[in-house]
Scaffold this active site. Structure first.
Site, short mmCIF file in Angstrom:
data_model
loop_
_atom_site.label_atom_id
_atom_site.label_comp_id
_atom_site.label_asym_id
_atom_site.label_seq_id
_atom_site.Cartn_x
_atom_site.Cartn_y
_atom_site.Cartn_z
N ASP A 93 74.07 -39.57 22.98
CA ASP A 93 74.10 -39.05 21.62
C ASP A 93 72.86 -39.56 20.91
O ASP A 93 72.62 -40.77 20.84
CB ASP A 93 75.38 -39.57 20.94
CG ASP A 93 75.94 -38.61 19.92
OD1 ASP A 93 75.17 -38.15 19.08
OD2 ASP A 93 77.15 -38.33 19.98
N ASP A 130 72.76 -35.34 16.88
CA ASP A 130 73.74 -35.44 15.80
C ASP A 130 73.27 -34.78 14.50
O ASP A 130 72.11 -34.92 14.10
CB ASP A 130 73.99 -36.94 15.54
CG ASP A 130 75.03 -37.20 14.48
OD1 ASP A 130 76.22 -36.98 14.77
OD2 ASP A 130 74.66 -37.63 13.37
N GLU A 157 73.77 -30.47 17.38
CA GLU A 157 75.00 -30.31 16.60
C GLU A 157 74.64 -29.77 15.23
O GLU A 157 73.97 -30.44 14.45
CB GLU A 157 75.72 -31.66 16.42
CG GLU A 157 77.06 -31.48 15.71
CD GLU A 157 77.50 -32.63 14.83
OE1 GLU A 157 78.71 -32.77 14.61
OE2 GLU A 157 76.65 -33.38 14.30
N HIS A 214 85.40 -35.10 18.51
CA HIS A 214 85.94 -36.29 17.87
C HIS A 214 86.00 -36.18 16.35
O HIS A 214 86.39 -37.13 15.68
CB HIS A 214 85.09 -37.51 18.27
CG HIS A 214 83.68 -37.38 17.79
ND1 HIS A 214 82.83 -36.38 18.25
CD2 HIS A 214 82.98 -38.07 16.85
CE1 HIS A 214 81.66 -36.49 17.63
NE2 HIS A 214 81.73 -37.51 16.77
N ASP A 215 85.57 -35.04 15.81
CA ASP A 215 85.57 -34.84 14.35
C ASP A 215 86.62 -33.85 13.87
O ASP A 215 86.87 -33.76 12.67
CB ASP A 215 84.20 -34.32 13.89
CG ASP A 215 83.08 -35.33 14.09
OD1 ASP A 215 83.35 -36.54 13.99
OD2 ASP A 215 81.93 -34.89 14.36
C1 NOJ Z 1 78.50 -36.00 13.23
C2 NOJ Z 1 79.31 -36.88 14.13
O1 NOJ Z 1 79.94 -36.09 15.10
C3 NOJ Z 1 80.28 -37.62 13.25
O2 NOJ Z 1 81.27 -38.29 13.99
C4 NOJ Z 1 79.50 -38.55 12.38
O3 NOJ Z 1 80.37 -39.20 11.49
C5 NOJ Z 1 78.42 -37.81 11.59
N1 NOJ Z 1 77.71 -36.84 12.38
C6 NOJ Z 1 77.41 -38.76 11.03
O4 NOJ Z 1 76.60 -39.23 12.06
#
Ligand code: NOJ
Ligand code: CA
Length: 526
Positions: free
Chosen positions: A99, A201, A265, A326-327
């Site tokens: 990541d 990210d 992402e 995971h979000d």
């Molecule tokens: C996206 C990530 O997937 C998330 O888990 C994170 O909190 C935010 N970006 C900030 O890095």
């Protein structure tokens, strides 16, 4: 089609390392734990793992606040553990993606410590500093994704710094070429060690409006969306400068042979996201496509998303699909456990590279988190909106019993210890979700129609979605039929063929009506 890249026919599996496998008993997953459980991934049949951040971090945002990009957090192990994991994964034919978090560091990163040491600091301009508004308040109305303003006041220097996420995650200034060069150095550090690529990210948030204009209000905002959505991201997301940044990152990936993979992402409309392929497909090979996350679970809505996204893709661009991470809430909870197999078939039979989130192969559901065990800062800062991500980050259950084979200690988040969701139980049961997912992945590997073929939506209505995948060079055609309802549904007309796979444990007649919640794949005649 020219020789396909490994990631085109391949399947990616996302590991959330805190919750995969804890080998040293501190309740938090670690690298040695991942290495010890690679057999599960080999048996599943995935091609690559993407591991969420494992770098030194104060863990204000569980690793997305990095204080050293080129080391391993002791909580996860050592750099030697990492090298061993990489070698073990490669030895089993699994690629490894890390990541990359280019948008912000931890406030404890030496770069930021220097930057905040004064207005004349060497790295002052590595972060985004602004004078207060005339009333002394924040420089503009931008909001943090995690609640409150996107600006934090630094009293000693009398300026505010930008934080799109937590105040502990100061935003790097991507208008400064030194920052771009430093992050390129991070990429090379890991590529030189043999890493196969990165997931990048929060790419849509990397650059902000140069004039720092206020964001306009969002006319569609209602409280369940969370306060950050009360403004549109007009001046904070998807700025035009991002395309050149994706291209520059790709040039770093292209310094290596074979070229390394970059997955960006970025949440947004299809036409915003596909820009990051780059005008000559010289940006990210895969800007993540999140269109399946958060849509209505109906054949019509899914068909619309498939058609819209396919139409938005630049010529020659290779698609990708994501159902969870995971979000976002677990897919089995969003669509209901009975639809989990239908969802998995969809993910693994659409045209494009799928990413499976750890545990979805077991049908894991959101795990309720008692108030005293909440860990996610988002839930703590903005309670009551259902924004907390702890329920989707709970540890995998490997075996039956209290620590579920995940830990011998106290797990950092509660574990769903129902025996039916653990790997050992499911692996021994041909009727389980994991056994079904293995069959599906094996089929994907065997059938070039599924791995690389064209797609055409045939039917979306009456609770059924049907589409056809056509193998390259006029090879076999497979029809995928998905019953989105808990009622029997007739098979769409004209689909005559042999049964290849059904999500039911008893094999139905190829032409029989679809059973409730059934997904069925047919090889079409002619
Ligand atoms: C996206 C990530 O997937 C998330 O888990 C994170 O909190 C935010 N970006 C900030 O890095
Ligand atoms: Ca551990």
């Amino acid at each position: 089609m020219a020789q396909a890249e490994w990631w085109q026919g391949g399947v990616i599996y996302q590991i959330y390392p805190r919750s995969f496998m804890d080998l040293n008993g501190d309740g938090i997953g670690d690298l040695a734990g991942i290495a010890a459980r690679l057999d599960h991934l080999v048996a599943l049949g995935v091609d690559a793992i993407w591991i969420s951040p494992i770098f030194p971090s104060p863990m204000a945002d569980f690793g997305y606040d990095i204080s050293d990009y080129c080391a391993i957090d002791p909580m996860f192990g050592t750099i030697a553990d990492f090298d061993a994991l990489l070698a073990a994964a490669h030895g089993r034919g699994l690629r490894v993606l890390l990541d990359l978090v280019p948008g912000h560091t931890s406030d404890k990163h030496p770069w930021f410590r220097d930057s905040r040491s004064g207005r004349d600091a060497a790295r002052r301009d590595w972060y985004v500093w602004r004078d207060p508004a005339p009333d002394g308040g924040p420089p503009n109305n931008w909001l943090s994704e995690f609640g409150g303003p996107a600006w934090t006041f630094d009293a000693p220097s009398g300026q505010y710094y930008l934080n799109i996420f937590l105040p502990e995650q100061p935003a790097l200034n991507w208008r400064n070429p030194e920052v771009a060069e430093a992050i390129a150095g991070v990429m090379r550090f890991w590529f030189d060690r043999g890493v196969d690529g990165f997931r990048v990210d929060a790419f849509e948030n990397l650059v902000m409006d140069a004039a720092f204009r206020n964001n306009p209000p969002n006319p569609e905002w209602t409280p369940p969306l969370g306060p950050a959505r009360s403004l549109l991201g007009q001046h904070t997301k998807h700025q035009p400068e991002l395309v050149a940044i994706a291209q520059a990152m790709r040039r770093v990936a292209a310094e290596y042979a074979p070229e390394r993979l970059l997955i960006g992402e970025a949440y947004g409309e299809p036409e915003e996201v596909v820009r990051y392929y780059g005008p000559a497909l010289d940006g990210f090979q895969q800007p993540f496509n999140f269109q399946l996350i958060g849509l209505d679970w109906t054949p019509a809505a899914v068909a619309e998303v498939i058609n819209e996204y396919e139409a938005a893709l630049p010529p020659g661009a290779w698609p990708n699909w994501v159902l969870g991470n995971h979000d976002r809430g677990r897919i089995a909870s969003r669509v209901g456990p009975a639809q989990a197999r239908v969802a998995m078939v969809l993910l693994l039979t659409l045209r494009g590279t799928p990413t499976i989130y750890q545990g979805d192969e077991l049908g894991m559901e959101n795990v309720p988190i008692p108030p005293d065990r909440v860990r996610d800062p988002w839930e703590i800062n903005v309670p009551g909106h259902g924004l907390g991500r702890d329920p989707v980050r709970t540890p995998l259950a490997w075996e039956e019993g209290p620590g579920a084979g995940f830990t011998t200690g106290t797990p950092w988040l509660p574990i769903d210890t129902r025996p039916e969701v653990c790997v050992a139980r499911q692996a021994g049961d041909p009727a389980s979700m994991v056994a079904f997912t293995r069959r599906l992945l094996a089929l994907r590997r065997a059938e070039s129609a599924l791995a690389l073929g064209a797609v055409e939506v045939l039917h979306a209505g009456g609770g059924v979605l049907a589409y056809v995948r056509q193998a390259p060079d006029g090879g076999p055609r497979l029809a995928i039929t998905l019953n989105f309802t808990g009622r029997e549904q007739p098979l769409p007309e004209g689909l005559v063929g042999e049964l290849v796979l059904s999500s039911r444990n008893a094999n139905p007649d190829a032409g029989a009506p679809l059973a409730p919640d059934e997904a069925r794949i047919l090889r079409l005649r002619g």
